[in-house]
Design a protein around this motif. Structure first.
Motif, PDB file in Angstrom:
ATOM      1  N   LYS A  75       0.828  -1.207   0.000  1.00  0.00           N
ATOM      2  CA  LYS A  75       0.000   0.000   0.000  1.00  0.00           C
ATOM      3  C   LYS A  75       0.862   1.256   0.000  1.00  0.00           C
ATOM      4  N   TYR A  76       1.980   1.193   0.696  1.00  0.00           N
ATOM      5  CA  TYR A  76       2.889   2.352   0.685  1.00  0.00           C
ATOM      6  C   TYR A  76       3.428   2.560  -0.730  1.00  0.00           C
ATOM      7  N   ALA A  77       3.810   1.466  -1.403  1.00  0.00           N
ATOM      8  CA  ALA A  77       4.330   1.574  -2.763  1.00  0.00           C
ATOM      9  C   ALA A  77       3.270   2.141  -3.706  1.00  0.00           C
ATOM     10  N   ILE A  78       2.018   1.721  -3.549  1.00  0.00           N
ATOM     11  CA  ILE A  78       0.928   2.258  -4.366  1.00  0.00           C
ATOM     12  C   ILE A  78       0.793   3.761  -4.123  1.00  0.00           C
ATOM     13  N   GLY A  79       0.861   4.164  -2.852  1.00  0.00           N
ATOM     14  CA  GLY A  79       0.795   5.581  -2.532  1.00  0.00           C
ATOM     15  C   GLY A  79       1.935   6.370  -3.140  1.00  0.00           C
ATOM     16  N   ALA A  80       3.133   5.768  -3.185  1.00  0.00           N
ATOM     17  CA  ALA A  80       4.291   6.443  -3.779  1.00  0.00           C
ATOM     18  C   ALA A  80       4.094   6.645  -5.280  1.00  0.00           C
ATOM     19  N   ILE A  81       3.475   5.665  -5.949  1.00  0.00           N
ATOM     20  CA  ILE A  81       3.195   5.794  -7.386  1.00  0.00           C
ATOM     21  C   ILE A  81       2.133   6.855  -7.626  1.00  0.00           C
ATOM     22  N   ARG A  82       1.085   6.849  -6.795  1.00  0.00           N
ATOM     23  CA  ARG A  82       0.040   7.878  -6.911  1.00  0.00           C
ATOM     24  C   ARG A  82       0.643   9.274  -6.687  1.00  0.00           C
ATOM     25  N   ILE A 129      -3.875   3.313 -15.888  1.00  0.00           N
ATOM     26  CA  ILE A 129      -2.477   3.028 -15.569  1.00  0.00           C
ATOM     27  C   ILE A 129      -2.449   1.786 -14.691  1.00  0.00           C
ATOM     28  N   GLU A 130      -2.016   0.695 -15.290  1.00  0.00           N
ATOM     29  CA  GLU A 130      -1.979  -0.599 -14.601  1.00  0.00           C
ATOM     30  C   GLU A 130      -0.575  -0.825 -14.049  1.00  0.00           C
ATOM     31  N   ILE A 131      -0.495  -1.074 -12.747  1.00  0.00           N
ATOM     32  CA  ILE A 131       0.821  -1.223 -12.112  1.00  0.00           C
ATOM     33  C   ILE A 131       1.016  -2.650 -11.616  1.00  0.00           C
ATOM     34  N   ARG A 132       2.271  -3.082 -11.618  1.00  0.00           N
ATOM     35  CA  ARG A 132       2.622  -4.432 -11.173  1.00  0.00           C
ATOM     36  C   ARG A 132       3.832  -4.337 -10.245  1.00  0.00           C
ATOM     37  N   GLY A 162      17.485  -3.121   0.309  1.00  0.00           N
ATOM     38  CA  GLY A 162      16.092  -3.161  -0.113  1.00  0.00           C
ATOM     39  C   GLY A 162      16.006  -3.011  -1.621  1.00  0.00           C
ATOM     40  N   ILE A 163      15.154  -3.826  -2.255  1.00  0.00           N
ATOM     41  CA  ILE A 163      15.014  -3.801  -3.717  1.00  0.00           C
ATOM     42  C   ILE A 163      13.536  -3.734  -4.082  1.00  0.00           C
ATOM     43  N   ALA A 164      13.205  -2.812  -4.969  1.00  0.00           N
ATOM     44  CA  ALA A 164      11.836  -2.694  -5.472  1.00  0.00           C
ATOM     45  C   ALA A 164      11.849  -2.669  -6.994  1.00  0.00           C
ATOM     46  N   LYS A 165      10.873  -3.348  -7.600  1.00  0.00           N
ATOM     47  CA  LYS A 165      10.692  -3.307  -9.052  1.00  0.00           C
ATOM     48  C   LYS A 165       9.221  -3.055  -9.334  1.00  0.00           C
ATOM     49  N   ILE A 166       8.952  -2.013 -10.108  1.00  0.00           N
ATOM     50  CA  ILE A 166       7.577  -1.635 -10.429  1.00  0.00           C
ATOM     51  C   ILE A 166       7.411  -1.590 -11.945  1.00  0.00           C
ATOM     52  N   GLY A 167       6.413  -2.310 -12.451  1.00  0.00           N
ATOM     53  CA  GLY A 167       6.089  -2.305 -13.873  1.00  0.00           C
ATOM     54  C   GLY A 167       4.792  -1.560 -14.123  1.00  0.00           C
ATOM     55  N   VAL A 168       4.694  -0.907 -15.281  1.00  0.00           N
ATOM     56  CA  VAL A 168       3.513  -0.098 -15.600  1.00  0.00           C
ATOM     57  C   VAL A 168       3.105  -0.333 -17.050  1.00  0.00           C
ATOM     58  N   THR A 169       1.800  -0.501 -17.279  1.00  0.00           N
ATOM     59  CA  THR A 169       1.224  -0.545 -18.617  1.00  0.00           C
ATOM     60  C   THR A 169       0.102   0.484 -18.676  1.00  0.00           C
ATOM     61  N   ILE A 170       0.059   1.269 -19.744  1.00  0.00           N
ATOM     62  CA  ILE A 170      -0.965   2.296 -19.895  1.00  0.00           C
ATOM     63  C   ILE A 170      -1.804   1.974 -21.130  1.00  0.00           C
ATOM     64  N   TYR A 171      -3.140   1.936 -20.965  1.00  0.00           N
ATOM     65  CA  TYR A 171      -4.016   1.669 -22.103  1.00  0.00           C
ATOM     66  C   TYR A 171      -5.219   2.595 -22.079  1.00  0.00           C
ATOM     67  N   ASP A 172      -5.846   2.736 -23.247  1.00  0.00           N
ATOM     68  CA  ASP A 172      -6.989   3.622 -23.403  1.00  0.00           C
ATOM     69  C   ASP A 172      -8.192   3.063 -22.641  1.00  0.00           C
ATOM     70  N   ALA A 173      -8.841   3.910 -21.856  1.00  0.00           N
ATOM     71  CA  ALA A 173      -9.940   3.442 -21.009  1.00  0.00           C
ATOM     72  C   ALA A 173     -11.175   3.088 -21.815  1.00  0.00           C
ATOM     73  N   VAL A 209       5.651   1.432 -19.923  1.00  0.00           N
ATOM     74  CA  VAL A 209       6.721   2.123 -19.221  1.00  0.00           C
ATOM     75  C   VAL A 209       7.764   1.092 -18.807  1.00  0.00           C
ATOM     76  N   GLU A 210       9.024   1.407 -19.049  1.00  0.00           N
ATOM     77  CA  GLU A 210      10.091   0.494 -18.647  1.00  0.00           C
ATOM     78  C   GLU A 210      10.037   0.263 -17.137  1.00  0.00           C
ATOM     79  N   PRO A 211      10.234  -0.987 -16.695  1.00  0.00           N
ATOM     80  CA  PRO A 211      10.212  -1.252 -15.243  1.00  0.00           C
ATOM     81  C   PRO A 211      11.186  -0.341 -14.506  1.00  0.00           C
ATOM     82  N   ALA A 212      10.729   0.166 -13.387  1.00  0.00           N
ATOM     83  CA  ALA A 212      11.559   1.057 -12.570  1.00  0.00           C
ATOM     84  C   ALA A 212      12.094   0.279 -11.375  1.00  0.00           C
ATOM     85  N   TYR A 213      13.363   0.464 -11.080  1.00  0.00           N
ATOM     86  CA  TYR A 213      14.014  -0.222  -9.975  1.00  0.00           C
ATOM     87  C   TYR A 213      14.422   0.793  -8.914  1.00  0.00           C
TER      88      TYR A 213
END
Length: 202
Positions: free
Chosen positions: A59-66, A87-90, A134-145, A154-158
């Protein structure tokens, strides 16, 4: 003729503050690297259904992305039906690696004592290092609603964070990027309470 000492242990959380800071700092660093490349007038919906929420720090990571979306001036809405872009996040990783090195010392021992059982002897470190990363990897895909078409990937962010503890004979010290140097100075400043009272109008 003998002296002794005792300590009373209070109830503590199951995880240390260092562990929590390692994960949240890595999440912050990963989120800060995300570039979404959308028109600023687009209304975006943050889809977290594929984000691994089994981690207590998710939830903290989601908040950081928001937070990063808002910092980049995007309109984040709560109603998916009214969004222009999804914006779909993984979450690919949000964990800690440990590298413990002992160059001089003794490991934990259990010494058998006749008629008394075993007596545990704690680890003795004369020269060693304990590194936590500590290691974090976040992936993002953006598509038309509306049409569901891919807009961009979006390239995965580390993100990385570190905490290291050194021990040499009876001396020990730590090094990390978890707490800004001025944060602790401000907390320990005797004028902090006075400043807060003035700013709060008390």
């Amino acid at each position: 003729m003998l002296t002794g000492c005792s300590a009373v242990r209070e109830s503590f959380p199951t995880r240390t503050a260092t562990e929590q800071l390692l994960l949240s700092t890595a999440a912050d660093h990963a989120a800060s690297k995300l570039e979404f490349n959308l028109p600023k007038h687009n209304k975006v919906f943050l889809d977290t259904q594929y984000f691994d929420t089994s981690s207590p720090d998710a939830k903290y990571a989601i908040g950081a992305i928001r937070d990063q979306l808002l910092l980049q001036s995007y309109l984040v809405i709560m109603d998916k039906q009214k969004a222009d872009s999804i914006i779909e996040i993984r979450l690919g990783a949000l964990s800690i690696n440990q590298d413990k090195t002992r160059w001089l010392g003794l490991p934990d021992l259990s010494v058998p004592i006749p008629l008394s059982g075993n007596i545990p002897i704690p680890e003795i470190i004369l020269l060693g290092n304990n590194k936590l990363e500590g290691i974090a990897k976040i992936g993002v895909t953006i598509y038309d609603a509306k049409e569901g078409k891919l807009v961009s990937v979006v390239e995965p962010a580390y993100g990385f964070s570190r905490f290291s503890e050194w021990k040499v004979l009876l001396l020990s010290w730590t090094d990390s990027d978890l707490i800004p140097k001025n944060a602790r100075d401000e907390h320990e400043s005797p004028k902090l309470h006075e400043r807060l009272l003035i700013e709060g109008g008390l």
